[in-house]
Design a protein around this motif. Sequence first.
Motif, mmCIF file in Angstrom:
data_model
loop_
_atom_site.group_PDB
_atom_site.id
_atom_site.type_symbol
_atom_site.label_atom_id
_atom_site.label_comp_id
_atom_site.label_asym_id
_atom_site.label_seq_id
_atom_site.Cartn_x
_atom_site.Cartn_y
_atom_site.Cartn_z
ATOM 1 N N ASP A 237 -3.788 -2.060 -5.800
ATOM 2 C CA ASP A 237 -3.273 -2.583 -4.526
ATOM 3 C C ASP A 237 -4.097 -3.817 -4.182
ATOM 4 O OD1 ASP A 237 -1.955 -2.771 -2.116
ATOM 5 O OD2 ASP A 237 -3.142 -1.219 -1.115
ATOM 6 N N SER B 186 0.832 -1.210 0.000
ATOM 7 C CA SER B 186 0.000 0.000 0.000
ATOM 8 C C SER B 186 0.865 1.258 0.000
ATOM 9 C CB SER B 186 -0.939 -0.007 1.210
ATOM 10 O OG SER B 186 -1.775 -1.133 1.146
ATOM 11 N N PRO C 159 -5.046 2.823 2.946
ATOM 12 C CA PRO C 159 -4.326 2.853 4.217
ATOM 13 C C PRO C 159 -3.052 2.011 4.161
ATOM 14 C CG PRO C 159 -6.621 2.107 4.525
ATOM 15 C CD PRO C 159 -6.355 2.151 3.062
ATOM 16 N N THR D 38 -5.451 -3.627 4.225
ATOM 17 C CA THR D 38 -6.055 -3.590 2.888
ATOM 18 C C THR D 38 -7.008 -4.779 2.772
ATOM 19 O OG1 THR D 38 -3.951 -2.731 2.111
ATOM 20 C CG2 THR D 38 -5.511 -3.418 0.425
#
Length: 290
Positions: A63, A23, A36, A44
């Motif tokens: 991501d 991330s 985040p 995540t």
Amino acid sequence: MTEPARIRSGYVAIAGSANSGKSALINALSCRNITPSYNYKGTTRVPISCIYSTESDQVCFIDTPPLNYYEDEQLFSSVDIICLTLNSTGLSTELESPLLRSFISRNREHPIIFVPTFIDYFPAELHGAFTNQISMSVNYQEIVPVCAPCGQGITRLREVILKYLPERGKLFPDACTSLHSERFLVSEQIRISLFRVLPSEIAAATAVQIEEFSIRDEKRYVRANLHVARHSNKGVVIGRRGAMLQNIADIASKGASRLIERPLYLDLWVKVRESWPENHDDLIEFGYVF
Ligand SMILES: Nc1nc2c(ncn2[C@@H]2O[C@H](COP(=O)(O)OP(=O)(O)O)[C@@H](O)[C@H]2O)c(=O)[nH]1
Ligand SMILES: [Mg+2]
């Protein structure tokens, strides 16, 4: 009629084990704080897309949750490139992991760029050793060591990614920042702010559920429930005279205003859903499993 300009463009998935820096990497590559990135497993939950556009190229970075938690074979087989993050502080363990080796072998048709992360833990003279260790262990297209939070290696990684993307023209309108809805992006910004101000274990056990997403007085009005997993967490999330909740709303509004088109009014409510992380129906309702 003139042909639309051809630029390098495509989809790049970022995969890797928990806390390997996926991330942080997508936030650095896309120059946006969209997801985040915290030192806590499970930050995540679902794949998150973020579009990076310039005059000459356009990349949709995706991501993904840690490989052991969730693996969407279809997602990985449909992207142009996979960046595989490997925490260089435990490189041997990463390279020997059966999970990682099986992932690499299932995706061998794809260009895979190996990205040793956390290289700031080591002096520059040692960075070549990571490249050697990886190249002896796997078949690879490229190896680019990075430290995403400090920006080291990020420009080079972008250049390498672009080299592997086809010339095919723009995939998205210029203003498009993500394939996700504004509603989803706002809920992620609320999650980012939870991790920023609360102890990680309380942030991770607080689900964000948007109840209303409407326009009021030209502003985006968002009413969201923060579901805590224990009664005792409620007071922590609200804080003294609501100070913590206000802080969460301020940080989330600031982050979201960079991603959505209108000014935002956030109305946050704290609710208790006892032990929701252990309840399958609650996990489905809050978007953690499908
Ligand atoms: N020092 C350092 N910290 C990093 C690096 N990459 C990520 N981090 C931090 O490690 C933690 C986990 O990173 P995150 O991106 O959430 O990992 P993910 O679980 O793979 O998405 C966060 O606190 C990041 O700020 C790095 O290269 N160097
Ligand atoms: Mg993550």
